[in-house]
Design a protein around this motif. Structure first.
Motif, PDB file in Angstrom:
ATOM      1  N   SER B  90       0.832  -1.216   0.000  1.00 45.68           N
ATOM      2  CA  SER B  90       0.000   0.000   0.000  1.00 45.68           C
ATOM      3  C   SER B  90       0.859   1.255   0.000  1.00 45.68           C
ATOM      4  CB  SER B  90      -0.926  -0.008   1.214  1.00 45.68           C
ATOM      5  OG  SER B  90      -0.173  -0.191   2.391  1.00 45.68           O
ATOM      6  N   GLU B  91       1.991   1.188   0.712  1.00 45.76           N
ATOM      7  CA  GLU B  91       2.885   2.357   0.772  1.00 45.76           C
ATOM      8  C   GLU B  91       3.564   2.590  -0.586  1.00 45.76           C
ATOM      9  OE1 GLU B  91       3.252   0.118   3.724  1.00 45.76           O
ATOM     10  OE2 GLU B  91       1.665   1.433   4.439  1.00 45.76           O
ATOM     11  N   VAL B  92       3.966   1.484  -1.217  1.00 50.69           N
ATOM     12  CA  VAL B  92       4.608   1.607  -2.532  1.00 50.69           C
ATOM     13  C   VAL B  92       3.634   2.254  -3.516  1.00 50.69           C
ATOM     14  CG1 VAL B  92       5.625   0.331  -4.470  1.00 50.69           C
ATOM     15  CG2 VAL B  92       6.127  -0.379  -2.145  1.00 50.69           C
ATOM     16  N   ILE B  93       2.412   1.773  -3.492  1.00 54.57           N
ATOM     17  CA  ILE B  93       1.390   2.317  -4.408  1.00 54.57           C
ATOM     18  C   ILE B  93       1.151   3.801  -4.119  1.00 54.57           C
ATOM     19  CG2 ILE B  93      -1.079   2.183  -5.006  1.00 54.57           C
ATOM     20  CD1 ILE B  93      -0.769  -0.926  -4.568  1.00 54.57           C
ATOM     21  N   THR B  94       1.082   4.135  -2.812  1.00 53.10           N
ATOM     22  CA  THR B  94       0.871   5.534  -2.424  1.00 53.10           C
ATOM     23  C   THR B  94       1.999   6.416  -2.964  1.00 53.10           C
ATOM     24  OG1 THR B  94      -0.193   4.779  -0.401  1.00 53.10           O
ATOM     25  CG2 THR B  94       0.524   7.062  -0.417  1.00 53.10           C
ATOM     26  N   ALA B  95       3.240   5.922  -2.814  1.00 57.16           N
ATOM     27  CA  ALA B  95       4.401   6.697  -3.264  1.00 57.16           C
ATOM     28  C   ALA B  95       4.397   6.842  -4.781  1.00 57.16           C
ATOM     29  CB  ALA B  95       5.683   6.016  -2.809  1.00 57.16           C
ATOM     30  N   LEU B  96       4.082   5.771  -5.491  1.00 57.23           N
ATOM     31  CA  LEU B  96       4.052   5.826  -6.953  1.00 57.23           C
ATOM     32  C   LEU B  96       2.955   6.775  -7.441  1.00 57.23           C
ATOM     33  CD1 LEU B  96       4.637   2.027  -7.702  1.00 57.23           C
ATOM     34  CD2 LEU B  96       6.227   3.871  -8.241  1.00 57.23           C
ATOM     35  N   LYS B  97       1.841   6.723  -6.733  1.00 61.51           N
ATOM     36  CA  LYS B  97       0.740   7.636  -7.108  1.00 61.51           C
ATOM     37  C   LYS B  97       1.124   9.095  -6.879  1.00 61.51           C
ATOM     38  CE  LYS B  97      -3.417   4.785  -6.579  1.00 61.51           C
ATOM     39  NZ  LYS B  97      -4.534   4.452  -5.684  1.00 61.51           N
ATOM     40  N   ALA B  98       1.927   9.303  -5.820  1.00 63.17           N
ATOM     41  CA  ALA B  98       2.342  10.677  -5.504  1.00 63.17           C
ATOM     42  C   ALA B  98       3.330  11.213  -6.547  1.00 63.17           C
ATOM     43  CB  ALA B  98       2.972  10.719  -4.120  1.00 63.17           C
ATOM     44  N   GLY B  99       3.995  10.299  -7.253  1.00 65.37           N
ATOM     45  CA  GLY B  99       4.877  10.758  -8.330  1.00 65.37           C
ATOM     46  C   GLY B  99       6.320  10.297  -8.273  1.00 65.37           C
ATOM     47  N   VAL B 100       6.649   9.315  -7.401  1.00 69.50           N
ATOM     48  CA  VAL B 100       8.047   8.850  -7.403  1.00 69.50           C
ATOM     49  C   VAL B 100       8.272   7.968  -8.635  1.00 69.50           C
ATOM     50  CG1 VAL B 100       8.247   8.904  -4.878  1.00 69.50           C
ATOM     51  CG2 VAL B 100       7.715   6.755  -6.000  1.00 69.50           C
ATOM     52  N   ASN B 101       9.491   8.017  -9.173  1.00 70.32           N
ATOM     53  CA  ASN B 101       9.804   7.238 -10.375  1.00 70.32           C
ATOM     54  C   ASN B 101      10.258   5.826 -10.047  1.00 70.32           C
ATOM     55  OD1 ASN B 101      10.561  10.269 -10.891  1.00 70.32           O
ATOM     56  ND2 ASN B 101      10.008   9.400 -12.881  1.00 70.32           N
ATOM     57  N   ASN B 102      10.874   5.673  -8.904  1.00 70.89           N
ATOM     58  CA  ASN B 102      11.288   4.328  -8.497  1.00 70.89           C
ATOM     59  C   ASN B 102      11.317   4.243  -6.980  1.00 70.89           C
ATOM     60  OD1 ASN B 102      12.215   1.633  -8.802  1.00 70.89           O
ATOM     61  ND2 ASN B 102      13.212   2.253 -10.717  1.00 70.89           N
ATOM     62  N   TYR B 103      11.402   3.024  -6.505  1.00 68.89           N
ATOM     63  CA  TYR B 103      11.217   2.810  -5.067  1.00 68.89           C
ATOM     64  C   TYR B 103      12.209   1.748  -4.589  1.00 68.89           C
ATOM     65  CZ  TYR B 103       8.220   2.530  -0.857  1.00 68.89           C
ATOM     66  OH  TYR B 103       7.698   2.603   0.414  1.00 68.89           O
ATOM     67  N   ILE B 104      12.970   2.061  -3.544  1.00 66.31           N
ATOM     68  CA  ILE B 104      13.936   1.103  -2.993  1.00 66.31           C
ATOM     69  C   ILE B 104      13.613   0.878  -1.512  1.00 66.31           C
ATOM     70  CG2 ILE B 104      16.378   0.697  -2.448  1.00 66.31           C
ATOM     71  CD1 ILE B 104      17.094   2.470  -4.866  1.00 66.31           C
ATOM     72  N   VAL B 105      13.533  -0.396  -1.149  1.00 64.20           N
ATOM     73  CA  VAL B 105      13.262  -0.725   0.263  1.00 64.20           C
ATOM     74  C   VAL B 105      14.590  -1.001   0.964  1.00 64.20           C
ATOM     75  CG1 VAL B 105      12.039  -2.286   1.837  1.00 64.20           C
ATOM     76  CG2 VAL B 105      11.023  -1.720  -0.376  1.00 64.20           C
ATOM     77  N   LYS B 106      14.778  -0.341   2.116  1.00 64.00           N
ATOM     78  CA  LYS B 106      15.993  -0.557   2.924  1.00 64.00           C
ATOM     79  C   LYS B 106      15.913  -1.922   3.613  1.00 64.00           C
ATOM     80  CE  LYS B 106      16.416   4.326   4.191  1.00 64.00           C
ATOM     81  NZ  LYS B 106      16.254   5.276   5.292  1.00 64.00           N
ATOM     82  N   PRO B 107      16.976  -2.659   3.778  1.00 64.14           N
ATOM     83  CA  PRO B 107      18.329  -2.344   3.310  1.00 64.14           C
ATOM     84  C   PRO B 107      18.492  -2.672   1.826  1.00 64.14           C
ATOM     85  CG  PRO B 107      18.333  -4.450   4.461  1.00 64.14           C
ATOM     86  CD  PRO B 107      16.941  -3.934   4.526  1.00 64.14           C
ATOM     87  N   PHE B 108      19.328  -1.924   1.181  1.00 62.07           N
ATOM     88  CA  PHE B 108      19.538  -2.116  -0.252  1.00 62.07           C
ATOM     89  C   PHE B 108      21.036  -2.257  -0.519  1.00 62.07           C
ATOM     90  CE2 PHE B 108      21.371   2.010  -1.209  1.00 62.07           C
ATOM     91  CZ  PHE B 108      20.988   2.746  -0.104  1.00 62.07           C
ATOM     92  N   SER B 109      21.357  -2.764  -1.696  1.00 61.34           N
ATOM     93  CA  SER B 109      22.774  -2.892  -2.061  1.00 61.34           C
ATOM     94  C   SER B 109      23.131  -1.830  -3.093  1.00 61.34           C
ATOM     95  CB  SER B 109      23.041  -4.276  -2.637  1.00 61.34           C
ATOM     96  OG  SER B 109      22.347  -4.418  -3.851  1.00 61.34           O
ATOM     97  N   ALA B 110      24.410  -1.657  -3.291  1.00 58.58           N
ATOM     98  CA  ALA B 110      24.891  -0.673  -4.265  1.00 58.58           C
ATOM     99  C   ALA B 110      24.389  -1.021  -5.665  1.00 58.58           C
ATOM    100  CB  ALA B 110      26.408  -0.631  -4.243  1.00 58.58           C
ATOM    101  N   ASP B 111      24.311  -2.315  -5.948  1.00 64.62           N
ATOM    102  CA  ASP B 111      23.858  -2.757  -7.274  1.00 64.62           C
ATOM    103  C   ASP B 111      22.417  -2.325  -7.540  1.00 64.62           C
ATOM    104  OD1 ASP B 111      26.285  -3.905  -7.700  1.00 64.62           O
ATOM    105  OD2 ASP B 111      25.673  -5.900  -7.004  1.00 64.62           O
ATOM    106  N   ILE B 112      21.586  -2.480  -6.505  1.00 65.69           N
ATOM    107  CA  ILE B 112      20.163  -2.101  -6.643  1.00 65.69           C
ATOM    108  C   ILE B 112      20.052  -0.608  -6.953  1.00 65.69           C
ATOM    109  CG2 ILE B 112      17.980  -1.817  -5.350  1.00 65.69           C
ATOM    110  CD1 ILE B 112      18.313  -4.707  -5.940  1.00 65.69           C
ATOM    111  N   LEU B 113      20.792   0.187  -6.177  1.00 59.64           N
ATOM    112  CA  LEU B 113      20.716   1.639  -6.386  1.00 59.64           C
ATOM    113  C   LEU B 113      21.230   2.004  -7.779  1.00 59.64           C
ATOM    114  CD1 LEU B 113      20.077   4.454  -5.270  1.00 59.64           C
ATOM    115  CD2 LEU B 113      22.353   4.531  -4.281  1.00 59.64           C
TER     116      LEU B 113
END
Lengths: 312, 122
Positions: B90-113
């Motif tokens: 639900s949070e991802v959808i909310t963020a995408l609707k608000a206008g973010v282009n991509n979404y990364i969930v912590k913890p993340f790796s350098a490759d993902i970023l």
């Protein structure tokens, strides 16, 4: 035949009134006769002087008695006894006095023993209270060190501060490694030139073994530098890995903040319940954190699918 | 190329900065802000090419920042990547609707970023 009050009083004053006169005499006349009788009995100057002389004689007798009493003799005797006392007698007398004091101390304990008793009692009470708290029968006292929200806040802030310091250390090692890599590259560049030269010399003078030996040594040194570079690169990767793992400090901080938020809400509820109104700043908290046992968490594939859907 | 990193955790800002440097950028290539309000001030003063923002922050959170950036100012079309602990659908959808282009969930790796950054910068 009973007597009247007048008759009794008259008798007491030594008056003998005839019955008829007694009955007829009014109260006023009786009082006047009584007064006259008292005046007739008053002391003459001679009587007074006689009484005074008797009193003087008695005083002189008392003073003489005092002057010649045994008291004076007793004191003199005691003083004389003290003067004549030997050292042993004085010691025994002192011991007697000290023994008497010991008995007094036993009866009335001194201040120091009283302090010890107070301390022992306090310790006993403390241990008892701690046992009750451990058993969960008594609540923890609300001290600065046991206030849940402030302690959690302190833990979160301290962790953040220490994580920053750890990051400084890791960054320092990374920077140092970069310097070593740079120096290593310079050595490699020098060794490459040396190898080139020694190779040429070795080819030109195949019979001179020293060129060939130096060439082999330079090639071996180049391998060592290559090994150093690889090791430093691997170390850098481990450092980056450690830095990535430090994200958990932020994740854990947010978990702590979530717990703090719950406690604050509970505090607000209880304050409302007890009609106390105290405002606090609401902190934004994460709903779904990595590591939660929650079926609503998005997976990597779901995330990509969602992003792809919204990107259309 | 100028990147704006927004996170209330100084450790996270450094981690993201470090990852960004691993991708070949230098320290001069990125700025940091500790909340949405400070990020908005930075955006008002400088020109940026990409925003990497956290969600939960004091004063102005990441979602409010995204909404504000998309609705006003000179960075309405800037690529935004949200890097957050919020991992719910639900949070991802909310963020995408608000206008973010991509979404990364912590913890993340350098490759993902790197992957996500490359994706939004294309």
């Amino acid at each position: 035949m009973s007597m009247s009050q007048e008759e009794i009083e008259a008798l007491m004053n030594g008056l003998e009134l005839p019955d008829e006169q007694k009955d007829a005499a009014p109260e006023e006349e009786l009082e006047e006769s009584l007064d006259d009788d008292v005046e007739s009995q008053s002391m003459t100057e001679e009587d007074i002087a006689k009484l005074l002389s008797q009193t003087d004689d008695e005083d002189e007798l008392d003073m003489g008695a005092l002057k010649n009493s045994d008291v004076k003799d007793d004191i003199s005797e005691v003083l004389q006894e003290i003067d004549n006392m030997k050292e042993d007698d004085i010691a025994s007398a002192t011991d007697d006095i000290l023994n008497e004091n010991d008995l007094l101390e036993e009866s009335f304990p001194s201040d120091s023993s009283s302090e010890e008793e107070d301390y022992a009692f306090t310790e006993k009470a403390k241990n008892w209270t701690e046992k009750k708290i451990t058993k969960g029968e008594f609540p923890f006292p609300a001290e600065p060190s046991t206030k849940v929200v402030s302690q959690l806040n302190e833990v979160a802030n301290d962790s953040e501060e220490k994580a920053g310091q750890i990051f400084d250390v890791l960054s320092y090692i990374l920077d140092d490694n970069a310097i070593i890599q740079k120096s290593n590259k310079s050595i490699v560049a020098f060794l490459d030139k040396e190898i080139e030269l020694l190779n040429a010399m070795s080819n030109k003078f195949p019979n001179i073994n020293v060129f060939d030996e130096r060439l082999k040594e330079a090639q071996r040194m180049k391998e060592v530098t290559s090994d150093i570079a690889n090791r430093i690169s691997a170390e850098d990767m481990k450092l980056f890995e450690a830095m990535e793992l430090m994200q958990f400090n932020d994740i854990n901080r947010q978990k702590i903040e979530r717990v703090m938020s719950v406690i604050r809400k509970l505090t607000t509820y209880l304050n409302n319940l007890f009609e106390e109104d105290e405002g606090y700043e609401e902190i934004a908290v994460a709903k779904h954190i990595h590591g939660d046992s929650n079926s609503d968490l998005v997976g990597a594939e779901d995330l990509d699918a969602l992003i792809a859907e919204f990107s259309k | 190329m100028k990147i704006l990193i927004v996170d209330d955790s100084s450790t996270m800002r450094r981690i993201i900065g470090n990852v960004v440097m691993q991708l070949g950028f230098t320290k001069d290539d990125f700025d940091e802000a500790e909340d949405g309000l400070k990020a908005w001030k930075e955006l008002s003063n400088k020109k940026y090419d990409v925003i990497l923002t956290d969600w939960n922050m004091p004063n102005m959170n990441g979602l409010e920042l995204v909404k504000r950036v998309r609705s006003e100012g000179a960075h309405q079309s800037i690529p935004i990547i949200m890097i957050t602990t919020e991992g719910g659908k639900s949070e991802v959808i909310t963020a995408l609707k608000a206008g973010v282009n991509n979404y990364i969930v912590k913890p993340f790796s350098a490759d993902i970023l790197k992957e996500k950054l490359d994706g939004v910068l294309k």
